[in-house]
Scaffold this active site. Sequence first.
Site, mmCIF file in Angstrom:
data_model
loop_
_atom_site.group_PDB
_atom_site.id
_atom_site.type_symbol
_atom_site.label_atom_id
_atom_site.label_comp_id
_atom_site.label_asym_id
_atom_site.label_seq_id
_atom_site.Cartn_x
_atom_site.Cartn_y
_atom_site.Cartn_z
ATOM 1 N N GLN A 79 66.989 52.465 60.440
ATOM 2 C CA GLN A 79 66.567 51.081 60.620
ATOM 3 C C GLN A 79 65.611 50.931 61.817
ATOM 4 O O GLN A 79 65.586 49.893 62.477
ATOM 5 C CB GLN A 79 67.775 50.175 60.801
ATOM 6 C CG GLN A 79 68.495 49.844 59.503
ATOM 7 C CD GLN A 79 67.668 48.946 58.582
ATOM 8 O OE1 GLN A 79 66.776 48.227 59.009
ATOM 9 N NE2 GLN A 79 67.964 49.002 57.289
ATOM 10 N N SER A 80 64.798 51.942 62.057
ATOM 11 C CA SER A 80 63.900 51.934 63.214
ATOM 12 C C SER A 80 62.828 50.847 63.127
ATOM 13 O O SER A 80 62.081 50.767 62.142
ATOM 14 C CB SER A 80 63.215 53.295 63.346
ATOM 15 O OG SER A 80 62.164 53.251 64.280
ATOM 16 N N ASN A 81 62.739 50.049 64.190
ATOM 17 C CA ASN A 81 61.657 49.063 64.285
ATOM 18 C C ASN A 81 60.320 49.728 64.554
ATOM 19 O O ASN A 81 59.273 49.242 64.115
ATOM 20 C CB ASN A 81 61.972 48.062 65.399
ATOM 21 C CG ASN A 81 63.237 47.290 65.148
ATOM 22 O OD1 ASN A 81 63.398 46.660 64.113
ATOM 23 N ND2 ASN A 81 64.165 47.357 66.099
#
Length: 341
Positions: A79-81
């Site tokens: 879920q890396s921004n």
Amino acid sequence: MLPIAQLLERHPRTDLQSSNTPLDPMPRLSVSFGGSLYVKRDDCQRLGMGGNKIRQLEFYFGDALAKGADTVLITGAVQSNFVRSTAAAAAKLGMDCHVQLEERVADPDSDYRRSGNVLLDQLYGATIHHFPEGEDEAGADARVHEIADELKQKGHKPYVIPLSPGHPPRASLGYVVVAQELLQQFKEQELDVGEIVVASGSGSTHGGLLFGLRALGSDIRVTGVCVRRETELQTPRIAARCEEIADLLECENPVPTDDVITQDDWLAPGYGKAGEGVLSAIMTAARMEALICDPTYTGKVFAGFLSAAVQRKDGRAKVFIHTGGTPGIFGYVDVLSAAAG
């Protein structure tokens, strides 16, 4: 030492529609917790659903385009921004994008793997790869370089955005810029700011902001809330990042080691997980100031910010840096629904 603006001008930067973001008062929280509380709204950046990474990527993509790259590669959590923002920037600039998603969170549910930032990665057209380890930065970077070599053999011109330390910290330059912006906003709003609270993870945001403030002569306290590792590991990481920024800008490092402040009170139960105190802070932000915080980064930081507001009632304003991450909340539907209920 040359003025910091002149030092930054030496480094290529591309326009990703980053702009001065609002510095807003939080009146209800200020009454409830006491003091003068503000939020820096970097979640309001226009590109790719916003966040702090847009500012950082302007320097990475500037370097990539200057080197003739046509493809960009990056590694990060599922879920890396940063990954999502990179995919968005690549789409905006007409470049190919390969992203590698690491298994940093144990036993995630289907929402975590399919929704939020993962869905956006797909919509922006990124090619997705997977890496089985979550705490092997060097190994993850090595695998990305292998993918880059494979692309090079096919005629592409790849550019890798690194994860592990030991590389020129171009991302940090984006938050040296923010330091300039904040000091100007404090002046315009006639604020006496005593503390800024920010996420401390890779070190690019925390290190860049601290370096920029000190280089500009400000002694405002900068508290980094740990989101991935304990303070005994994070503090030397930020100190090293400040040294790397000085090397990149070819100037003296204005940040002494004892000026690096980190706190890990809200880290448990670990990266990508939220304890009860963090979930409570997320609900407080949403229901008192309509701010959306996520369990991975901004929820932990907001918990630390509220704690600072209670512990240090010195009559000076305090600022929470909202670094975005809003799409990530959709990977935590069950957890946040239970907290909201």
